[in-house]
Motif scaffolding. Structure first.
Motif, PDB file in Angstrom:
ATOM      1  N   SER B 134       0.872  -1.235   0.051  1.00 42.58           N
ATOM      2  CA  SER B 134      -0.169  -0.083   0.055  1.00 42.58           C
ATOM      3  C   SER B 134       0.798   1.146   0.053  1.00 42.58           C
ATOM      4  O   SER B 134       0.515   2.136  -0.548  1.00 42.58           O
ATOM      5  CB  SER B 134      -0.819   0.106   1.243  1.00 42.58           C
ATOM      6  N   ILE B 139      -1.383   4.005  -1.667  1.00 37.21           N
ATOM      7  CA  ILE B 139      -2.954   3.952  -1.055  1.00 37.21           C
ATOM      8  C   ILE B 139      -2.859   4.914   0.193  1.00 37.21           C
ATOM      9  O   ILE B 139      -2.110   4.659   0.949  1.00 37.21           O
ATOM     10  CB  ILE B 139      -3.267   2.742  -0.905  1.00 37.21           C
ATOM     11  N   ASN B 145     -10.458   4.630   4.577  1.00 37.81           N
ATOM     12  CA  ASN B 145      -9.846   3.535   3.786  1.00 37.81           C
ATOM     13  C   ASN B 145      -9.492   2.343   4.869  1.00 37.81           C
ATOM     14  O   ASN B 145      -9.562   1.348   4.535  1.00 37.81           O
ATOM     15  CB  ASN B 145      -8.690   3.908   3.138  1.00 37.81           C
TER      16      ASN B 145
END
Ligand SMILES: Nc1ncnc2c1ncn2[C@@H]1O[C@H](COP(=O)(O)OP(=O)(O)OP(=O)(O)O)[C@@H](O)[C@H]1O
Ligand SMILES: [Mg+2]
Lengths: 275, 262, 349
Positions: B134, B139, B145
């Protein structure tokens, strides 16, 4: 010598009995048999789509010099035939040593190692027999192409027999560690993980980066799996076989010497200590 | 509910005490898992190194999918592994009798009876993979999230447990349920890769029939900003329905429990 | 309210059969042949609070199956069960709180855990208030001599130690009804004695209702006033122990090893033998080391010494032994007799 022959005959008779009862066993455990077939078919499906996608994304017809068909041929065969070569010699040794059976085993008239070799050979044939349906399925539904020339088959069969001997002898050598450590489970796992990568069980060895290929060629695992499967799947031509057999024979000679030496030294240690 | 949580804690403590006696086994188990997983990943890496992407998914993105499903699998492995042994260790031996004479839910008792530490290795691998990729993929770890990730792992775990519950229940009739469980369980391997690489039929099966897709592909797509629309959220519903169905089947199986003749 | 009541309780097991050989295996794949086993056949019984009832029968008679239906493990095929007014399978959880169970053939404790830890878990499962738990733990470890064992894992215990632990575990939540399926199996006399005493005391102190199955007549004689006998799934006797003892507990068997020189005419000897009243030769057979004569006698009519003395006057005896009638043979005798009265009801044989 005649004692050895008698022993051999007995061993063969035992494996014969084993062979004739096995369809029953096989049926009794039919649910396991079907399970293995289904699970293997699933993984063939995954491989099929995975490699198709890989080749499609690469925009090339070949990867590391292999076409999609060659790669799939290889992967399917390696995946189906690979398990037949497994022997868990180190677990057997661990068991013999824990139960103090080594000394008893050694008293029998036939050479201990030879007897085990014959047994393992029998097991491999048995196991190959159970793979036939899978091979058929692969030919019918997954486009597996088997060689049509007798030369390719001969090259494969001989390489398979020699490769089996290489693996057997290596595992014998490795199993001697059981004389020095009780952690046979952990040792077994290490061997399996290393072998999975370097035997070519995951993907054709030519696809590994150079330095991993170099390691693989220094280890015996490829002799057992990669060499025969490459010959059967057509990655390697039959003409290459004689040279490969010689290499396998060299491995056998070296490992035979080493395994017998280490084994006799280790056994002496056990018998002296009264294990 | 609270009572069950407290009870689980009691069981867990005792189980950990036993495990401490076999510490070495724990490390070998974790190590063996680690070794096999890394070898598999090295294989994928060796292939991916030669191509730009797999159907438009980079190596890191594949690892992210892989990490997600490994997290879900680890939960199943830690908290519901006893479903595998139901036939062999409890029904064949008649040991299941004792669950039936105690005033708690037999399924809870079965699961709580053996917390499986082997799953910890998986948890670590999954966590490291998700954490590493990630960051590499950029991300953003916003609260939304993060919560979505938790929900996704929970959803995935429920799917694993529910499917295993379905197949394990067959042990009440056939005792030896492991092969059946194994066949269904193994289909999760389809979900290690982006579902778009498969034939349409497999995509549908992995979404609605054996919905492992919701444990990996759909949540990974969502977190990576790929368009999956409502499919990012349906998984939780599907998992819930699946678990409910599986539990009904289990209750039916319980009435067929016939103990053993001695 | 009865502590336990059943009406026409029936259990039929369906078992898969496999013919031998490959053909059988193949056939089983496609059309498994099934067999029905009638394990418990229309059993009606009722037990009052505070009773200790012995439940006996030969191997495979259906005792364990009955117990499993009473404890909620198995669902009856037909008929009804009530334990403290509840259906043990439908109201499984409520029922489980009020009953205690010991299956002598298998443990209910955690194999790898120390006894005290197993007991702690059980205290958690049954929600026993901590104070009460400590009191009972104290009392039980006193009565069952468990103090030294509390830290021992079950897997390291002897059979007797294990059984004492099982009892403690089955009673720590103060159940109103206690089911014991062969609680003394495989134990030596001293442990048996201690366990019987514990059960008796517990029953007297708390008024716990107890149902116990056993193959040991001693258990029954020391604990129960009432006995139920089951055979081939059906109840064939339900009544006081005294009646059984009077009618069937009177026979004893003496076995004599006679000198090899009688071997040739053992049969004539057996036929001509003069024995006290109430004794008769049951069987005779020859062997390489000598012959054997089995004599059965009624204890109320003659005595072992009279029989032995009389026989020894007629042949040369090398060795002899006396055996008590085992429960199985009594049950068989009763079964033979009970058929006349149909399904032998209350107190009748
Ligand atoms: N789970 C089962 N499945 C199939 N048949 C069973 C099962 N349990 C018991 N039986 C059969 O039911 C009958 C009664 O068995 P049960 O165990 O109740 O006898 P029992 O009186 O307890 O015998 P024992 O004294 O040997 O313990 C037997 O014929 C047995 O084979
Ligand atoms: Mg029984």
């Amino acid at each position: 010598m005649s004692a050895a022959l008698k022993g051999l005959r007995r061993t063969l008779r035992i494996s014969g009995a084993f062979l004739s009862t096995s369809p029953k066993v096989f049926m009794a455990y039919s649910i396991w048999f079907w399970m293995e077939i289904i699970v293997t078919v699933f993984s063939m499906v995954i491989f099929l789509y995975f490699w198709r996608a890989i080749y499609a994304s690469s925009g090339q017809a070949t990867l590391s010099g292999l076409s999609l068909n060659q790669t799939l041929n290889y992967i399917i065969l390696a995946r189906v035939i690979g398990p037949a070569l497994e022997n868990r010699m180190i677990f057997n040794f661990g068991y013999y040593i824990r139960e103090g059976l080594i000394a008893i085993e050694m008293l029998r008239p036939v050479d201990f190692q030879f007897r085990n070799y014959i047994e393992m050979l029998g097991l491999m044939f048995m196991s190959l027999l159970t793979k036939v349906p899978l091979i058929l399925i692969a030919v019918l539904f997954f486009g597996l192409q088997l060689p049509t020339s007798a030369a390719a088959w001969a090259a494969f069969v001989i390489a398979m027999l020699l490769g089996h001997a290489v693996l057997f002898l290596f595992d014998w050598l490795y199993a001697c560690l059981a004389f020095y450590s009780t952690e046979t489970w952990g040792l077994g796992v290490v061997r399996e993980a290393v072998a999975l990568l370097f035997s070519g069980g995951l993907l054709p060895l030519v696809m590994l980066p150079g330095w991993l290929q170099a390691i693989a060629s220094g280890l015996p695992f490829a002799q057992g799996l990669y060499v025969p499967i490459a010959l059967l799947s057509g990655i390697l031509p039959p003409e290459a076989a004689p040279r490969l057999w010689l290499v396998q024979l060299a491995w056998i000679a070296g490992l035979l010497l080493a395994s017998r030496l280490l084994f006799s030294v280790s056994v002496r240690k056990v018998t002296v200590q009264g294990g | 509910m609270l009572r069950y949580a407290r009870l689980y804690w009691l069981f867990l403590i005792q189980r950990l005490k036993i495990l401490m006696e076999y510490r070495l086994n724990f490390f070998i188990g974790a190590f063996s898992f680690l070794a096999m997983q890394s070898v598999g990943l090295v294989g994928v890496w060796a292939i991916m190194r030669q191509v730009p992407s797999l159907n438009g998914w980079s190596f890191n993105e594949l690892l992210f999918i892989y990490g997600l499903i490994t997290l879900a699998k680890s939960m199943n492995h830690m908290f519901a592994d006893n479903l595998w042994t139901l036939g062999q260790s409890y029904i064949r031996t008649g040991g299941f009798d004792r669950f039936m004479v105690r005033p708690i839910n037999p399924l809870f008792h079965l699961l709580a009876d053996r917390f499986c530490h082997d799953g910890i290795g998986e948890l670590v691998v999954g966590g490291v993979l998700v954490g590493y990729t990630s960051r590499a993929l950029g991300i953003p770890w916003t609260l939304a999230n993060f919560l979505y990730l938790l929900l996704a792992v929970l959803t995935g775990s429920v799917i694993f447990v529910a499917l295993n519950l379905f197949t394990a229940t067959s042990a009440f009739w056939i005792v030896e349920s492991v092969p059946v469980t194994l066949v269904v369980f193994n289909t999760h391997e389809f979900a290690y890769y982006p579902l778009t690489m498969y034939h349409r039929f497999i995509q549908v099966a992995m979404t609605w029939l054996i919905p492992y897709g919701f444990a990996s592909f759909y949540p990974a797509s969502y977190l990576l900003g790929r368009e999956v629309g409502v499919m990012a959220w349906v998984g939780t519903l599907v998992a819930g329905v699946l678990l409910l169905l599986a539990y009904q089947v289990w209750k039916f199986g319980l009435q067929h429990y016939s103990s053993t003749g001695s | 309210m009865h502590a336990i009541q059943t009406e026409n309780l029936t259990k039929i097991f369906t078992v898969n059969q496999k013919d031998p050989g490959l053909r059988g295996a193949v056939k089983a794949l496609f059309r498994p042949s099934r067999k029905q086993v009638l394990a418990v056949d229309r059993v009606s019984l009722s037990v009052e609070p505070g009773e200790i009832v012995g439940y006996i029968g030969v191997n495979g008679a259906g005792k364990s199956t009955t117990i499993k239906m009473l404890t909620g493990v198995l669902m009856p095929t037909s008929g009804s069960v009530r334990v403290l007014g509840r259906d043990p399978h439908r109201q499984r959880v409520a029922n489980a709180r009020e009953i205690g169970v010991v299956f002598g053939q298998r443990t209910q404790l955690w194999w790898d855990l120390a006894l005290i830890e197993s007991l702690n878990l059980i205290a958690g499962i049954y929600d026993i208030p901590p104070k009460r738990y400590r009191e009972l733990l104290e009392r039980f470890s006193e009565m069952l001599e468990l103090k030294e064992l509390l830290k021992t894992p079950i897997r390291n215990m002897s059979l007797g130690q294990k059984m004492r632990s099982e009892l403690a575990a089955a009673l720590i939540h103060e159940p109103k009804v206690l089911f014991l399926d062969e609680p003394t199996i495989g134990l030596d006399l001293i442990v048996k004695e201690r366990i019987r005493q514990f059960i008796r005391e517990h029953n007297q102190q708390y008024g716990t209702t107890v149902i116990l199955t056993t193959h040991d007549l001693g258990d029954i004689e020391e604990l129960c006033q009432r006995v139920m006998i089951i055979d081939k799934g059906g109840m064939i006797y339900d009544g006081p122990l005294a009646t059984i003892r009077q009618r069937f507990g009177r026979e004893r068997t003496l076995t004599f090893e006679v000198h090899p020189r009688h071997l040739g005419d053992l049969r004539q000897h057996a036929e001509r033998m003069q024995l006290p009243q109430g004794a008769r030769v049951e069987a005779q057979n020859g062997g390489s080391s000598g012959g054997r004569l089995v004599v059965r006698f009624d204890r109320t009519l003659t005595s072992a010494s009279q029989v032995a003395a009389s026989l020894m006057g007629q042949v040369e005896v090398v060795d002899f032994s006396l055996s008590e009638p085992d429960l199985a043979s009594i049950v068989r005798q009763i079964y033979g007799g009970a058929l006349e009265n149909g399904n032998g009801k209350e107190g009748k044989v």
